[in-house]
Motif scaffolding. Structure first.
Motif, PDB file in Angstrom:
ATOM      1  N   LYS A 338      86.386  53.847  58.949  1.00 43.84           N
ATOM      2  CA  LYS A 338      87.420  54.571  59.694  1.00 43.84           C
ATOM      3  C   LYS A 338      86.835  55.407  60.829  1.00 43.84           C
ATOM      4  O   LYS A 338      87.386  55.448  61.934  1.00 43.84           O
ATOM      5  N   GLY A 339      85.713  56.096  60.551  1.00 39.36           N
ATOM      6  CA  GLY A 339      85.148  56.957  61.591  1.00 39.36           C
ATOM      7  C   GLY A 339      84.733  56.167  62.827  1.00 39.36           C
ATOM      8  O   GLY A 339      85.054  56.548  63.955  1.00 39.36           O
ATOM      9  N   ALA A 340      84.016  55.056  62.621  1.00 37.09           N
ATOM     10  CA  ALA A 340      83.589  54.235  63.755  1.00 37.09           C
ATOM     11  C   ALA A 340      84.781  53.635  64.479  1.00 37.09           C
ATOM     12  O   ALA A 340      84.830  53.604  65.717  1.00 37.09           O
ATOM     13  N   ALA A 341      85.762  53.149  63.709  1.00 38.37           N
ATOM     14  CA  ALA A 341      86.939  52.532  64.319  1.00 38.37           C
ATOM     15  C   ALA A 341      87.718  53.542  65.159  1.00 38.37           C
ATOM     16  O   ALA A 341      88.157  53.238  66.273  1.00 38.37           O
ATOM     17  N   MET A 342      87.888  54.774  64.635  1.00 34.52           N
ATOM     18  CA  MET A 342      88.622  55.788  65.386  1.00 34.52           C
ATOM     19  C   MET A 342      87.833  56.243  66.607  1.00 34.52           C
ATOM     20  O   MET A 342      88.416  56.588  67.640  1.00 34.52           O
ATOM     21  N   GLY A 343      86.490  56.226  66.515  1.00 36.70           N
ATOM     22  CA  GLY A 343      85.681  56.584  67.680  1.00 36.70           C
ATOM     23  C   GLY A 343      85.854  55.588  68.814  1.00 36.70           C
ATOM     24  O   GLY A 343      86.031  55.973  69.968  1.00 36.70           O
ATOM     25  N   VAL A 344      85.824  54.303  68.488  1.00 34.24           N
ATOM     26  CA  VAL A 344      86.026  53.270  69.508  1.00 34.24           C
ATOM     27  C   VAL A 344      87.448  53.342  70.058  1.00 34.24           C
ATOM     28  O   VAL A 344      87.665  53.225  71.278  1.00 34.24           O
ATOM     29  N   TYR A 345      88.410  53.544  69.172  1.00 32.07           N
ATOM     30  CA  TYR A 345      89.804  53.658  69.596  1.00 32.07           C
ATOM     31  C   TYR A 345      89.982  54.818  70.573  1.00 32.07           C
ATOM     32  O   TYR A 345      90.610  54.660  71.637  1.00 32.07           O
ATOM     33  N   SER A 346      89.437  55.986  70.224  1.00 31.20           N
ATOM     34  CA  SER A 346      89.559  57.146  71.109  1.00 31.20           C
ATOM     35  C   SER A 346      88.882  56.897  72.451  1.00 31.20           C
ATOM     36  O   SER A 346      89.381  57.315  73.502  1.00 31.20           O
ATOM     37  N   THR A 347      87.738  56.202  72.414  1.00 26.84           N
ATOM     38  CA  THR A 347      87.038  55.879  73.661  1.00 26.84           C
ATOM     39  C   THR A 347      87.905  55.016  74.575  1.00 26.84           C
ATOM     40  O   THR A 347      88.024  55.271  75.778  1.00 26.84           O
ATOM     41  N   CYS A 348      88.546  53.997  73.996  1.00 28.50           N
ATOM     42  CA  CYS A 348      89.420  53.126  74.790  1.00 28.50           C
ATOM     43  C   CYS A 348      90.633  53.890  75.317  1.00 28.50           C
ATOM     44  O   CYS A 348      91.083  53.667  76.455  1.00 28.50           O
ATOM     45  N   GLN A 349      91.156  54.790  74.506  1.00 24.82           N
ATOM     46  CA  GLN A 349      92.292  55.608  74.923  1.00 24.82           C
ATOM     47  C   GLN A 349      91.942  56.412  76.172  1.00 24.82           C
ATOM     48  O   GLN A 349      92.677  56.411  77.173  1.00 24.82           O
ATOM     49  N   PHE A 350      90.803  57.074  76.141  1.00 22.98           N
ATOM     50  CA  PHE A 350      90.430  57.930  77.267  1.00 22.98           C
ATOM     51  C   PHE A 350      89.930  57.134  78.465  1.00 22.98           C
ATOM     52  O   PHE A 350      90.082  57.579  79.608  1.00 22.98           O
ATOM     53  N   MET A 351      89.347  55.963  78.224  1.00 16.11           N
ATOM     54  CA  MET A 351      88.988  55.110  79.352  1.00 16.11           C
ATOM     55  C   MET A 351      90.230  54.641  80.093  1.00 16.11           C
ATOM     56  O   MET A 351      90.221  54.499  81.319  1.00 16.11           O
ATOM     57  N   GLY A 352      91.304  54.410  79.355  1.00 15.94           N
ATOM     58  CA  GLY A 352      92.572  54.068  79.995  1.00 15.94           C
ATOM     59  C   GLY A 352      93.075  55.195  80.877  1.00 15.94           C
ATOM     60  O   GLY A 352      93.546  54.962  81.997  1.00 15.94           O
TER      61      GLY A 352
END
Length: 404
Positions: A338-352
């Protein structure tokens, strides 16, 4: 799965405090979103490209630092990283509040974004809740994001009408300081034993899985597109309200408030379709289609009733997707991932958000609003087709996290 068993008192206190903290943090982000395109235009040297950069550089720093700070929190603890991030956000807010040029605003926003604590907060939610309560806790924090977004679009123009843009940045600094007090005195300190035993190789394996898993990839692409469009919208919409529809900037909240309240009612049918009817895929498709239609309406700039209706449709789709996407990420992996998945998700969110701000500002300056909204339409269409072909459905038990 969300169980029928209630959270314990400690879990309720922990999740409630972290939801409030996340709300404070997102208020600090969202309050300036409907304002920068208007107020920053009055600063010396301001151009659509630089204004877009001021909006988007926050997302760039967040994207670059989410995973590193998440890993740092595994080593030194969640609280020091969260407090440090909030201090950076407060410093950036002060720099932006005292800025007398667009470059100063860009610097302040860069410092704000360097306090990248989203993934650490979500990891702390996982630390402080039992496995069977974790999805419920994530959903509650996700709901706080939606609430803060609605409150910010109303509160931001109100504060700016009294104290200008500088007052809004000072207010966000105050929210950051309040968040620090909440972390120190209200949020419990989680145990670190489970995190300290994980090897670097295992962490890289979890991250690699998050990057190559097809379902997670579609969810990550989706949140990138969603925040690209959101940020691009607020490069265009405030100017349209003030110029085409002659709404004074101090009164923009009178537009946002009814639009957002009506959008909350519009979310209900989507929730019924997804939860009671078991049609998550179709609820996603409808929500993405609403964002598409709203982008088309903003690009055409029709009469004010149609425009306001389009904004309402946008927020119906946006609020549903913003609340649902992180829950789907949480369900798509097991506890270790979960931690790694949420980190990648948050990264994509902010890159958007960065791409929508910086890239959108450049496109607005050099090709115009129609080209910017055309780019939004193309991205949303690609997302809709990806969901139509595959669907966002997840396995209730999660997928394997990564090779250990």
């Amino acid at each position: 799965m969300i169980t029928e068993h209630p959270m314990s008192p400690d879990e309720r206190r922990s999740v409630g405090a972290l939801a409030v903290l996340y709300c404070f943090r997102m208020l600090g982000l969202f309050m300036v979103l409907p304002l920068l395109a208007l107020y920053a235009a009055d600063l010396p040297g301001a151009t659509p490209t630089l204004i877009g950069l001021a909006i988007g550089v926050y997302g760039l720093m967040q994207a670059l630092l989410q995973v590193p700070l998440g890993w740092l929190s595994d080593r030194v603890g969640r609280k020091p990283v969260i407090v440090g991030g909030l201090l950076l956000f407060a410093l950036g807010s002060a720099v932006a509040a005292m800025a007398d040029s667009i470059e100063g605003i860009v610097l302040g926003r860069l410092l704000q974004g360097a306090g990248a604590i989203a993934s650490t907060v979500m990891a702390m939610v996982a630390d402080l809740t039992r496995e069977e309560q974790r999805t419920k806790a994530m959903a509650l924090v996700g709901a706080s994001i939606g609430f803060s977004f609605i409150l910010a679009l109303v509160l931001g123009p109100l504060v700016a009408s009294v104290s200008d843009l500088a007052g809004v940045f000072w207010f966000t600094a105050l929210l950051a300081v309040s968040g620090i007090a909440l972390v120190i005195w209200v949020v419990p300190t989680p145990q670190r034993a489970d995190r300290s035993t994980r090897s670097n190789g295992a962490q890289w394996g979890l991250l690699a899985h998050s990057l190559r898993d097809g379902l997670l990839m579609r969810l990550n692409i989706g949140v990138f597109v969603l925040h690209f469009v959101l940020t691009a919208m607020f490069l265009v919409v405030p100017g349209l309200l003030e110029g085409s529809f002659t709404v004074d900037r101090a009164s923009h909240w009178l537009v946002y408030l009814p639009v957002l309240l009506l959008s909350l009612l519009g979310i209900v049918p989507l929730m019924i379709l997804a939860e009671r009817k078991g049609q998550l895929r179709w609820a996603f498709l409808v929500a993405i289609a609403l964002v598409f239609v709203a982008s088309l309406i903003v690009g055409i700039v029709p009469s004010s009733p149609v425009f306001y209706g389009g904004m309402c449709l946008f927020f119906v789709g946006f609020n549903y997707l913003e609340a649902t996407l992180p829950s789907q990420v949480s369900k798509a992996v097991d506890a270790d991932g979960k931690g790694a998945a949420m980190g990648v998700y948050s990264t994509c969110q902010f890159m958007g958000a960065f791409a929508g701000g910086a890239g959108g500002g450049w496109l607005l300056q050099h090709a115009g609003a129609h080209a910017l909204m055309g780019a939004c339409l193309g991205l949303v269409l690609i997302w809709w087709l990806a969901v139509f072909r595959t669907g966002p459905d997840v396995h209730s038990g999660g997928t394997p996290a990564a090779a250990q």
